[in-house]
Design a protein around this motif. Structure first.
Motif, PDB file in Angstrom:
ATOM      1  N   GLU A 244      30.336  12.259  10.515  1.00  0.00           N
ATOM      2  CA  GLU A 244      29.205  12.732  11.310  1.00  0.00           C
ATOM      3  C   GLU A 244      28.873  14.177  10.971  1.00  0.00           C
ATOM      4  O   GLU A 244      29.757  14.981  10.654  1.00  0.00           O
ATOM      5  CB  GLU A 244      29.534  12.640  12.800  1.00  0.00           C
ATOM      6  N   GLU A 247      26.824  18.124  15.816  1.00  0.00           N
ATOM      7  CA  GLU A 247      25.549  18.325  16.505  1.00  0.00           C
ATOM      8  C   GLU A 247      25.083  19.772  16.468  1.00  0.00           C
ATOM      9  O   GLU A 247      23.881  20.044  16.445  1.00  0.00           O
ATOM     10  CB  GLU A 247      25.646  17.831  17.949  1.00  0.00           C
ATOM     11  N   ARG A 250      22.782  20.183  13.475  1.00  0.00           N
ATOM     12  CA  ARG A 250      21.696  19.251  13.169  1.00  0.00           C
ATOM     13  C   ARG A 250      20.313  19.883  13.310  1.00  0.00           C
ATOM     14  O   ARG A 250      19.455  19.713  12.437  1.00  0.00           O
ATOM     15  CB  ARG A 250      21.804  18.009  14.065  1.00  0.00           C
ATOM     16  N   LYS A 354      24.495   6.609  15.179  1.00  0.00           N
ATOM     17  CA  LYS A 354      24.705   7.794  16.013  1.00  0.00           C
ATOM     18  C   LYS A 354      23.660   8.866  15.715  1.00  0.00           C
ATOM     19  O   LYS A 354      23.177   9.546  16.630  1.00  0.00           O
ATOM     20  CB  LYS A 354      26.109   8.354  15.794  1.00  0.00           C
ATOM     21  N   HIS A 355      23.296   8.997  14.456  1.00  0.00           N
ATOM     22  CA  HIS A 355      22.314  10.011  14.080  1.00  0.00           C
ATOM     23  C   HIS A 355      20.887   9.557  14.409  1.00  0.00           C
ATOM     24  O   HIS A 355      20.035  10.389  14.762  1.00  0.00           O
ATOM     25  CB  HIS A 355      22.458  10.341  12.593  1.00  0.00           C
ATOM     26  N   GLN A 357      20.177   7.659  17.009  1.00  0.00           N
ATOM     27  CA  GLN A 357      20.090   7.824  18.465  1.00  0.00           C
ATOM     28  C   GLN A 357      19.839   9.285  18.827  1.00  0.00           C
ATOM     29  O   GLN A 357      19.046   9.593  19.724  1.00  0.00           O
ATOM     30  CB  GLN A 357      21.370   7.303  19.123  1.00  0.00           C
ATOM     31  N   TRP A 358      20.492  10.189  18.107  1.00  0.00           N
ATOM     32  CA  TRP A 358      20.255  11.614  18.338  1.00  0.00           C
ATOM     33  C   TRP A 358      18.808  11.965  18.006  1.00  0.00           C
ATOM     34  O   TRP A 358      18.141  12.693  18.749  1.00  0.00           O
ATOM     35  CB  TRP A 358      21.207  12.446  17.471  1.00  0.00           C
ATOM     36  N   GLN A 362      15.693  13.525  20.317  1.00  0.00           N
ATOM     37  CA  GLN A 362      14.931  14.705  19.910  1.00  0.00           C
ATOM     38  C   GLN A 362      13.433  14.419  19.899  1.00  0.00           C
ATOM     39  O   GLN A 362      12.621  15.209  20.380  1.00  0.00           O
ATOM     40  CB  GLN A 362      15.376  15.158  18.516  1.00  0.00           C
TER      41      GLN A 362
END
Length: 379
Positions: A244, A247, A250, A354-355, A357-358, A362
């Motif tokens: 990952e 965060e 990112r 996971k990315h 969903q992030w 956003q």
């Protein structure tokens, strides 16, 4: 290592050979070469301290093979000299700043826009090594001559070697800077047993008080001048890091989906950089100016086709999707982006999901803050 006593005629022949090496290198597209001895003992403490701080992150091979980096003869027995070369790679009209300022575009590090440099440079260095062997055996028949080319694929301290050979100085961003050519170039080496005359060059560090490269870094990856914490570097996060993306990094990654050139783009010495003449280094498949959404919608077959022969392929489709998802999360709110992210979510791997969903959070947050870079005081 056996020492060979050379006659004056042989020493003169070696000097003439160095002139020939310069000509061969130029004919094969290299912009500069230098020759140094193989003593890298002065780098021991600096490398040990860097590794001791854990700045190499998950790149365990840097720790495992450090002895070979510091002692070239362990990597190639009999090494007496190292020939260091550089080759320009920046495409004409690269417009890296314009792409970085266009958040819907995907920024790909300029070195990766064309074909992979490893094979191209290694093949040409191998040609030079063979020419050296053929030339030298004619006047030093009693010396067994062996050479081995390297291009960023073995435990080689290429930047200290390049500095020692007179190709430039190591800048505060830890890259080699040449006062006549900036830093947009690849490095390569030939380890050789031939006792060539070393390049008589004194390389002066001309960074002065400038800290532009340190201040511009989005993730504050430079704890201090001449020291890089790779764990915070976007090139590491998007390429070497297989898990990952933390965060905290990112948002500041912006639209950088494969590598980062900020510290080079802002360097004043790069006003002297010259565009590459190599056809293989010219951008392919529109990667120099592609939309994030377009690249994200590539299926794996398209990815493999469009990255054939490219340095990008080494990260694989999964990490490509991971990086692009972060870029889309940082792009201006767009229902098409939300739709694309949502459509890819069901078949995405756990890592990519996971990315995505992030990114969806956003995209759907109208009050999200745009953070352009982290403060160096956090390091």
């Amino acid at each position: 290592m056996t020492t060979i006593a050379l006659s004056q005629e042989q020493q003169l022949a070696l000097s003439n050979l160095c002139t020939n090496i310069q000509l061969w290198a130029k004919e094969l597209g290299f912009q500069q070469i230098g020759i140094s001895d193989a003593d890298l003992s002065s780098e021991t403490e600096r490398l040990q301290q860097w590794l001791g701080k854990g700045y190499h992150g998950s790149m365990q091979w840097l720790e495992d093979r450090k002895k070979m980096r510091l002692n070239p003869e362990l990597l190639h027995p009999g090494t007496r000299r190292i020939i260091s070369v550089r080759m320009d790679y920046l495409p004409e009209g690269s417009q890296q700043i314009a792409i970085l300022k266009s958040p819907e575009k995907a920024y790909v590090s300029r070195y990766a826009l064309g074909r992979d440099y490893h094979k191209l440079m290694r093949k040409r260095l191998a040609l030079i090594a063979e020419k050296i062997k053929q030339d030298a055996q004619a006047f030093i028949p009693e010396l067994e001559i062996s050479s081995r080319p390297f291009v960023d694929s073995a435990p080689v301290l290429e930047r200290p070697i390049a500095e020692k050979a007179g190709l430039g100085w190591i800048g505060k961003h830890t890259l080699i800077i040449n006062q006549h050519a900036g830093s947009w170039f690849f490095l390569g080496e030939i380890y050789t047993s031939l006792p060539l005359p070393v390049t008589e060059v004194i390389t002066e560090n001309k960074c002065g008080d400038c800290e532009a490269c340190l201040k511009v870094c989005p993730t504050a990856a430079f704890p201090r001048p001449y020291e890089l914490d790779a764990r915070r570097c976007i090139s590491y996060l998007t390429i070497e890091n297989k898990g990952e993306i933390p965060e905290e990094f990112r948002t500041v990654m912006g639209n950088r989906v494969f590598g980062c050139d900020d510290c080079q783009a802002i360097c004043p010495w790069n006003k002297y950089a010259k565009p590459t003449c190599e056809a293989d280094f010219q951008p392919r498949h529109g990667l120099e100016n592609s939309d994030l959404l377009t690249l994200f919608m590539w299926d794996e077959q398209t990815f493999l086709k469009n990255t054939e022969g490219s340095a990008i392929r080494r990260i694989g489709y999964e990490l490509w999707q991971r990086n692009l998802a972060v870029g889309l999360g940082n792009a201006p709110a767009n229902p098409d982006i939300v739709s694309a992210l949502t459509s890819r979510l069901p078949q995405a791997s756990e890592l990519v999901a996971k990315h995505i969903q992030w990114a969806l959070v956003q995209q759907k947050n109208p009050n999200r803050k745009r953070v352009r870079k982290l403060s160096r005081t956090r390091v």
